[in-house]
Design a protein around this motif. Structure first.
Motif, mmCIF file in Angstrom:
data_model
loop_
_atom_site.group_PDB
_atom_site.id
_atom_site.type_symbol
_atom_site.label_atom_id
_atom_site.label_comp_id
_atom_site.label_asym_id
_atom_site.label_seq_id
_atom_site.Cartn_x
_atom_site.Cartn_y
_atom_site.Cartn_z
ATOM 1 N N ASN A 678 0.844 -1.195 0.000
ATOM 2 C CA ASN A 678 0.000 0.000 0.000
ATOM 3 C C ASN A 678 0.880 1.246 0.000
ATOM 4 O O ASN A 678 1.879 1.322 0.711
ATOM 5 N N VAL A 679 0.463 2.249 -0.794
ATOM 6 C CA VAL A 679 1.212 3.493 -0.922
ATOM 7 C C VAL A 679 0.385 4.634 -0.329
ATOM 8 O O VAL A 679 -0.740 4.876 -0.758
ATOM 9 N N VAL A 680 0.955 5.322 0.656
ATOM 10 C CA VAL A 680 0.337 6.526 1.227
ATOM 11 C C VAL A 680 0.969 7.769 0.624
ATOM 12 O O VAL A 680 0.273 8.694 0.212
ATOM 13 N N ASP A 681 2.285 7.796 0.606
ATOM 14 C CA ASP A 681 3.042 8.925 0.066
ATOM 15 C C ASP A 681 3.335 8.631 -1.403
ATOM 16 O O ASP A 681 4.195 7.817 -1.735
ATOM 17 N N LEU A 682 2.617 9.296 -2.300
ATOM 18 C CA LEU A 682 2.681 8.946 -3.715
ATOM 19 C C LEU A 682 4.085 9.099 -4.289
ATOM 20 O O LEU A 682 4.480 8.353 -5.195
ATOM 21 N N PHE A 683 4.839 10.049 -3.773
ATOM 22 C CA PHE A 683 6.168 10.295 -4.345
ATOM 23 C C PHE A 683 7.180 9.220 -3.956
ATOM 24 O O PHE A 683 8.320 9.255 -4.432
ATOM 25 N N LYS A 684 6.779 8.248 -3.148
ATOM 26 C CA LYS A 684 7.641 7.091 -2.911
ATOM 27 C C LYS A 684 7.866 6.300 -4.204
ATOM 28 O O LYS A 684 8.853 5.568 -4.325
ATOM 29 N N MET A 685 6.975 6.460 -5.148
ATOM 30 C CA MET A 685 7.106 5.729 -6.403
ATOM 31 C C MET A 685 8.234 6.276 -7.270
ATOM 32 O O MET A 685 8.700 5.603 -8.177
ATOM 33 N N GLN A 686 8.648 7.522 -7.025
ATOM 34 C CA GLN A 686 9.737 8.101 -7.799
ATOM 35 C C GLN A 686 11.085 7.675 -7.241
ATOM 36 O O GLN A 686 11.210 7.398 -6.052
ATOM 37 N N PRO A 687 12.111 7.669 -8.062
ATOM 38 C CA PRO A 687 13.468 7.446 -7.543
ATOM 39 C C PRO A 687 13.879 8.584 -6.624
ATOM 40 O O PRO A 687 13.454 9.734 -6.806
ATOM 41 N N THR A 688 14.708 8.280 -5.668
ATOM 42 C CA THR A 688 15.138 9.296 -4.712
ATOM 43 C C THR A 688 15.883 10.432 -5.381
ATOM 44 O O THR A 688 15.921 11.548 -4.866
ATOM 45 N N ARG A 689 16.462 10.193 -6.539
ATOM 46 C CA ARG A 689 17.157 11.267 -7.257
ATOM 47 C C ARG A 689 16.177 12.297 -7.819
ATOM 48 O O ARG A 689 16.580 13.418 -8.162
ATOM 49 N N ASP A 690 14.912 11.916 -7.955
ATOM 50 C CA ASP A 690 13.926 12.828 -8.520
ATOM 51 C C ASP A 690 13.053 13.499 -7.474
ATOM 52 O O ASP A 690 12.438 14.531 -7.761
ATOM 53 N N HIS A 691 12.958 12.912 -6.299
ATOM 54 C CA HIS A 691 12.130 13.486 -5.233
ATOM 55 C C HIS A 691 12.721 13.086 -3.896
ATOM 56 O O HIS A 691 13.131 11.922 -3.714
ATOM 57 N N PRO A 692 12.781 14.012 -2.942
ATOM 58 C CA PRO A 692 13.385 13.671 -1.646
ATOM 59 C C PRO A 692 12.656 12.558 -0.909
ATOM 60 O O PRO A 692 13.241 11.912 -0.041
ATOM 61 N N HIS A 693 11.396 12.308 -1.234
ATOM 62 C CA HIS A 693 10.653 11.212 -0.611
ATOM 63 C C HIS A 693 10.778 9.909 -1.394
ATOM 64 O O HIS A 693 10.237 8.882 -0.976
ATOM 65 N N LEU A 695 11.951 6.424 -3.278
ATOM 66 C CA LEU A 695 12.657 5.217 -2.856
ATOM 67 C C LEU A 695 13.915 5.025 -3.689
ATOM 68 O O LEU A 695 13.920 5.295 -4.896
ATOM 69 N N SER A 696 14.946 4.528 -3.051
ATOM 70 C CA SER A 696 16.120 4.112 -3.816
ATOM 71 C C SER A 696 15.725 2.939 -4.704
ATOM 72 O O SER A 696 14.737 2.237 -4.453
ATOM 73 N N ASP A 697 16.497 2.711 -5.735
ATOM 74 C CA ASP A 697 16.212 1.588 -6.631
ATOM 75 C C ASP A 697 16.255 0.262 -5.872
ATOM 76 O O ASP A 697 15.445 -0.645 -6.128
ATOM 77 N N ALA A 698 17.184 0.148 -4.934
ATOM 78 C CA ALA A 698 17.292 -1.095 -4.158
ATOM 79 C C ALA A 698 16.046 -1.323 -3.320
ATOM 80 O O ALA A 698 15.517 -2.450 -3.257
ATOM 81 N N ASP A 699 15.547 -0.261 -2.670
ATOM 82 C CA ASP A 699 14.342 -0.411 -1.845
ATOM 83 C C ASP A 699 13.110 -0.682 -2.701
ATOM 84 O O ASP A 699 12.220 -1.449 -2.310
ATOM 85 N N PHE A 700 13.057 -0.030 -3.876
ATOM 86 C CA PHE A 700 11.921 -0.267 -4.768
ATOM 87 C C PHE A 700 11.905 -1.724 -5.221
ATOM 88 O O PHE A 700 10.858 -2.390 -5.191
ATOM 89 N N ASP A 701 13.057 -2.226 -5.624
ATOM 90 C CA ASP A 701 13.128 -3.613 -6.072
ATOM 91 C C ASP A 701 12.826 -4.580 -4.936
ATOM 92 O O ASP A 701 12.241 -5.655 -5.156
ATOM 93 N N SER A 702 13.214 -4.204 -3.729
ATOM 94 C CA SER A 702 12.933 -5.060 -2.583
ATOM 95 C C SER A 702 11.435 -5.178 -2.346
ATOM 96 O O SER A 702 10.918 -6.260 -2.061
ATOM 97 N N ALA A 725 7.166 5.946 -12.151
ATOM 98 C CA ALA A 725 7.994 4.737 -12.023
ATOM 99 C C ALA A 725 8.662 4.317 -13.326
ATOM 100 O O ALA A 725 9.214 3.213 -13.401
ATOM 101 N N TYR A 726 8.676 5.201 -14.319
ATOM 102 C CA TYR A 726 9.154 4.770 -15.649
ATOM 103 C C TYR A 726 10.615 4.321 -15.643
ATOM 104 O O TYR A 726 11.026 3.499 -16.456
ATOM 105 N N ALA A 727 11.424 4.842 -14.709
ATOM 106 C CA ALA A 727 12.857 4.536 -14.721
ATOM 107 C C ALA A 727 13.212 3.317 -13.872
ATOM 108 O O ALA A 727 14.397 2.978 -13.753
ATOM 109 N N ARG A 728 12.229 2.658 -13.307
ATOM 110 C CA ARG A 728 12.521 1.513 -12.443
ATOM 111 C C ARG A 728 12.888 0.285 -13.278
ATOM 112 O O ARG A 728 12.495 0.150 -14.438
ATOM 113 N N LYS A 729 13.618 -0.608 -12.642
ATOM 114 C CA LYS A 729 14.073 -1.819 -13.314
ATOM 115 C C LYS A 729 12.916 -2.714 -13.709
ATOM 116 O O LYS A 729 12.868 -3.254 -14.818
ATOM 117 N N ASN A 730 11.969 -2.878 -12.799
ATOM 118 C CA ASN A 730 10.837 -3.763 -13.071
ATOM 119 C C ASN A 730 9.835 -3.037 -13.960
ATOM 120 O O ASN A 730 9.128 -2.130 -13.517
#
Length: 814
Positions: A678-693, A695-702, A725-730
């Motif tokens: 479940n996602v509460v903070d929508l900007f968690k879907m972005q890479p940390t390089r694009d938004h301070p909130h 997720l790192s790629d490692a955490d997203f993949d996890s 999420a366009y730049a994510r690995k999955n």
């Protein structure tokens, strides 16, 4: 001193602007010496305005003006600048005379030269920007920076001392002014309304601010309608209607207009001085009467209509074409000065006629006798602390939000309306913060289930009362809830309140929060620029509750189905914007508490007001909201193994349908492994390089795995999640969301139309999990049949079937 008296209103014999002053208020309050100095101060302001537009060298014309002294690209606006400076100077006289606490808001869009000049002459500009010192060198830097790369723009941007209103987008000066005056009993907000600006919808509704200002506890707004007759390329409407019609219009809005019209400087100075003094005395007298009696009746507050030439002071004609008093004076009045020797000569004469040698000494300092006309210290409008509201801001006293929690033993076992507990939290918050927190809404506080706030404070109402108003009207002359059916005016009031150091909260229907798209856009830009200015202090965040959402529009239908405000917010700076989609009451309370404590953000909270399943107790909600995204272990069955699919969701109804789909799949396929995120903070879907909130790629993949299918059920338009999420690995991300499919539908029918329903999601999983593709045909048939049954039941009975409305999470948590 000649006494100030009321005269007969000017007739409509002429709307022409030229000639001796015509004014409602008669009198000559300025002595000959005061008149001389006042006009010299105004000449200084006009000289600075021209210098900003034209000069990159030779700031005081100590040598003949040459093409190399002229900027290579001429930008800026002369048209309204002389009038703004004229008004500013006359307000300064009254600030000094009565020791007034006053700020200045310039509504005309490109009037910065008319405000920057006085800010420089008062010394504030040099105090903040030491390289723009009060000497020849500093004046050179002051001129060069204007509309120059790396410099400042032609609006009253955050870089402008004393500004809380940029004016880049027209229409908000009065609502900003009103918000600034709320709970500031000694403050007077001078708000200049441009006559082009007066043609906008937001400005038209904001004339009604006089119905929301309490003469007892609030400050005052002094509107000054500046009729200079033209926009960029057209006459303005209010400058061309008859005097009688204009006066009737303004009286109809509830104001008492006082006119000052003409072009002759000496008589105009006397008329303006008399008129401003009359208005200030009227404001002070009204406030004193109401405060001494304790009776808050609505005054017909004074206002000023200043009719002066467009580009006042420019040559009347150049090259056989009108300039002053015509639309050609709107921007750069002489556009070819760098190439055309004749125009260069005209500009040089024009600037010399302003007599800079009488205004600035040999070192380039403003002469003391003129500088003494301005207020000093924090009484300067360019240095007033209300215009740097963070310096006055006090932290909110917040009640413990956990005290309003919904108690539940098992996730997904009870239904509660999501918003009412937040209303109780805001009720008690208002009680603890009686002078620096307000709730705003466009006639929807009760509709949005926040009505508990009325237990602490009613809606402000100073108009007529009917007997029936006592039957649930919730009206009071000391109310602090502000409601008017204009999202523009409510948003503007809230922004003005925040910018002057207070805190607030606004709720709006999701489909119609779009009305303030551009206002939120402008405020976000203001915050972004302010964050880079050390002298600008942090202000409280702009908190928006978006409710009455797309998925619960049984009777409103298609017009009320639009979650696209999130897409607008996503376009703004990642340093400023935050979007939260709490799935239940306890998450909403946790998010709201966080947002109300924050600074310098635009916080958008999306939460429907209707009955919804509750999932997390308060401890779990705090933990979940702190992370912003997380696996719900109680809804997952992949512990210790790799999941077959990730079921993800953001939003209350999408969460419910994703859970129901998960339950269906586990019932049909006993060995399927599902991870529920479940996602509460929508900007968690972005890479940390694009938004301070982010997720790192490692955490997203996890969380989402590197290669398993992700079925994401989203509250808004599905492409927004793909964008994040366009730049994510999955890249096996499949998003369901609103797709403009709906009308008068039950909630389940609307969900099915847009394929966010449990059955569509379950079929999506079957289609994307390889082992289910071979064995899932019977389940898919069952799910399709259930959709048909649901739709038939809704069309027959007008509601969803009990097995849909009564669905609960079937698995007990461990």
């Amino acid at each position: 001193m000649t006494p100030i008296v009321e005269a007969e209103a000017p007739s409509s014999l002429s709307l022409l602007v030229y000639g001796e002053a015509r004014s409602t208020i008669q009198g000559s309050p300025l002595s000959p010496e005061e008149l001389r100095k006042t006009d010299a101060y105004w000449r200084a302001c006009k000289y600075l305005a021209l210098g900003m537009i034209y000069l990159q060298a030779n700031p005081l014309l100590r040598e003949p003006l040459k093409p190399e002294h002229i900027k290579n690209r001429l930008l800026g606006h002369w048209g309204s600048s002389p009038g703004l400076a004229f008004i500013y100077i006359h307000l300064n006289r009254l600030i000094k005379k009565f020791d007034l606490d006053m700020i200045f808001l310039a509504g005309p869009g490109h009037g910065a030269p008319g405000v920057l000049g006085p800010a420089y002459l008062e010394g504030t500009y040099s105090e903040i920007y030491s390289d723009k010192s009060e000497d020849t060198r500093g004046l050179h830097e002051f001129f060069k920076q204007f509309s120059f790369p790396g410099g400042i723009g032609s609006h009253c941007t955050p870089e402008t001392p004393g500004s809380i209103h940029e004016g880049g987008e027209l229409g908000y000066v009065l609502s900003h002014a009103c918000g600034a005056a709320f709970d500031n009993p000694d403050l007077i907000v001078a708000a200049v309304v441009g006559d082009g600006e007066s043609e906008t919808g937001p400005l038209a509704t904001s004339w009604h601010i006089n119905k929301f200002l309490s003469p007892i506890r609030d400050g005052a707004v002094l509107p000054i309608l500046h009729l200079n007759g033209y926009k960029i390329n057209n006459p303005t409407l209010l400058a061309r209607i008859s005097h009688e019609e204009l006066e009737d219009l303004l009286k109809g809005y509830g104001w008492t207009p006082h006119f000052v019209e003409g072009s002759d400087p000496k008589s105009m100075h006397q008329a303006m001085a008399a008129t401003v003094e009359h208005c200030i005395n009227e404001i002070r007298q009204t406030q004193q009467e109401c405060r001494s009696t304790g009776v808050a009746s609505r005054p017909r507050w004074p206002m000023i209509v200043l009719r002066s030439p467009k580009g006042w002071g420019a040559p009347r004609e150049v090259g056989g074409h009108y300039l002053e008093g015509f639309w050609r004076a709107h921007q750069v009045p002489l556009t070819e000065v760098k190439k055309n020797p004749e125009q260069l000569q005209i500009l040089e004469k024009w600037m010399h006629d302003l007599k800079p040698e009488e205004i600035f000494d040999q070192e380039g300092k403003f002469v003391p006798e003129l500088k003494a006309l301005a207020p000093t210290g924090s009484r300067r409008m360019s240095a007033n602390p209300h215009a740097n509201g963070g310096s006055l801001k006090k932290a909110l006293r917040l009640p413990g939000f956990a005290d309003y929690a919904v108690k539940l033993d098992q996730p997904g076992s009870i239904e509660v309306e999501n918003v009412p507990p937040l209303g109780k939290f805001l009720r008690d918050l208002m009680k603890l913060n009686e002078t620096n927190f307000r709730v705003f809404g466009p006639d929807e506080t009760t509709s949005n289930k926040l009505q508990a706030v009325y237990e602490t404070s009613k809606k402000f109402w100073i108009e007529e009362y009917f007997p029936e108003d006592s039957d649930g009207g919730e009206l009071a002359t000391n109310g602090r809830v502000i409601e008017m059916l204009s999202e523009h005016t409510m948003e503007g009031m809230l922004e003005g309140y925040l910018l002057t150091g207070r805190h607030g909260f606004l709720s709006s229907y999701e489909a119609f929060v779009h009305v303030i798209d551009s206002m939120v856009n402008q405020h976000a830009k203001w915050l972004e620029i302010s964050s880079h200015l050390e002298w600008r202090r942090n202000i409280a965040s702009l908190n928006l509750l978006i409710t009455s959402t797309v998925w619960r529009q049984d009777h409103n239908g298609f017009t009320h189905q639009d979650p696209g405000f999130l897409d607008i917010v996503l376009n703004k700076s990642a340093a400023i914007t935050r979007i939260y989609l709490p799935p239940d009451v306890n998450c909403l309370l946790s998010v709201a508490n966080h947002c109300l404590r924050s600074e310098n953000y635009v916080n958008v909270i999306v939460s429907d007001k209707q009955l919804h399943l509750q999932y997390l107790n308060m401890d779990a909600a705090i933990e979940h909201c702190t992370k912003g995204i997380g696996i719900w272990d109680w809804a997952s069955n992949d512990q210790g193994v790799e999941p077959d699919v990730v079921m993800a969701c953001a939003g209350d109804i999408p969460t419910q349908e994703a859970l129901a789909a998960t339950a269906l799949l586990r019932e049909e396929f006993s060995d399927i492994k599902i991870r529920f995120v479940n996602v509460v903070d929508l900007f968690k879907m972005q890479p940390t390089r694009d938004h301070p909130h982010g997720l790192s790629d490692a955490d997203f993949d996890s969380l989402f795995t590197a290669d398993k299918p992700i079925i994401f059920n989203f509250h808004g338009y599905p492409w927004l999640i793909h964008r994040l999420a366009y730049a994510r690995k999955n890249q096996r991300l499949h998003v369901r969301g609103y797709k403009e499919k709906g009308n008068i539908n039950t909630p389940m029918e609307l969900a099915m139309n847009n394929q966010i329903d449990r059955f569509s999601l379950a079929m999506d999983v079957i289609d994307r999990v390889e082992k289910l593709q071979r064995i899932g045909a019977h389940a898919k048939e069952k799910f399709r049949n259930r959709q048909i049954e649901c739709r038939a039941y809704a069309y027959k009975n007008g509601i969803d079937s009990p097995d849909i409305t009564g669905w609960r999470w079937p698995h007990a948590s461990k």
